[in-house]
Enzyme design. Structure first.
Site, short mmCIF file in Angstrom:
data_model
loop_
_atom_site.label_atom_id
_atom_site.label_comp_id
_atom_site.label_asym_id
_atom_site.label_seq_id
_atom_site.Cartn_x
_atom_site.Cartn_y
_atom_site.Cartn_z
N SER A 41 15.43 -18.43 22.43
CA SER A 41 16.53 -19.05 21.79
C SER A 41 17.31 -20.15 22.55
O SER A 41 17.82 -21.34 22.12
CB SER A 41 17.68 -18.18 21.37
OG SER A 41 18.27 -17.27 22.34
N ASN A 44 14.54 -23.27 22.34
CA ASN A 44 14.39 -23.67 21.28
C ASN A 44 15.73 -24.00 19.99
O ASN A 44 15.45 -24.98 19.23
CB ASN A 44 13.37 -22.71 20.10
CG ASN A 44 12.26 -22.61 21.00
OD1 ASN A 44 11.63 -23.52 21.50
ND2 ASN A 44 11.37 -21.66 20.76
N TYR A 45 16.73 -23.32 20.30
CA TYR A 45 17.91 -23.37 19.33
C TYR A 45 19.01 -24.08 20.20
O TYR A 45 19.87 -24.68 19.16
CB TYR A 45 18.28 -21.94 18.67
CG TYR A 45 16.83 -21.60 18.14
CD1 TYR A 45 16.07 -22.14 17.04
CD2 TYR A 45 16.38 -20.15 18.35
CE1 TYR A 45 15.20 -21.79 16.41
CE2 TYR A 45 15.24 -19.79 17.82
CZ TYR A 45 14.43 -20.34 16.95
OH TYR A 45 13.47 -20.11 16.39
N LEU A 46 19.21 -23.98 21.24
CA LEU A 46 20.41 -24.42 22.00
C LEU A 46 20.16 -25.85 22.58
O LEU A 46 19.26 -26.03 23.38
CB LEU A 46 21.04 -23.40 23.16
CG LEU A 46 22.05 -23.63 23.54
CD1 LEU A 46 23.28 -23.52 22.82
CD2 LEU A 46 22.38 -22.60 24.98
#
Length: 88
Positions: A41, A44-46
């Site tokens: 995460s 990929n997301y932050l």
């Protein structure tokens, strides 16, 4: 006062049981987290600029503790762009 041999043995058994319990607990935690990629995460997301800004804001926290060497290379743009006052 010298301990009786049976007291010594009981104390040793107790210590060993505590160690076994500790290792069993660690084993369970490792088993539960085996399928979870903890850094996924973050990568990929932050937005990496958020992590970089946080590191810079809190006393030049070493980026190597947040990102591995390849991610530092990959996110070089974020390192150059973000300062401690970065706002998303």
């Amino acid at each position: 006062k010298k301990e009786k041999p049976t007291d010594q043995i009981r104390k040793k058994i107790s210590t060993l049981e505590e160690r076994i319990h500790k290792h069993d607990t660690q084993k369970e935690i490792k088993k539960k987290l085996a399928g979870v990629a903890l850094s996924t995460s973050k990568v990929n997301y932050l937005d990496p600029r958020i992590s970089v800004a946080w590191c810079k804001k809190f006393g030049d926290f070493a980026l190597s503790k947040v990102f591995n060497k390849s991610l530092i290379t990959k996110f070089k743009w974020a390192i150059e762009e973000a300062d401690e006052d970065f706002r998303f």
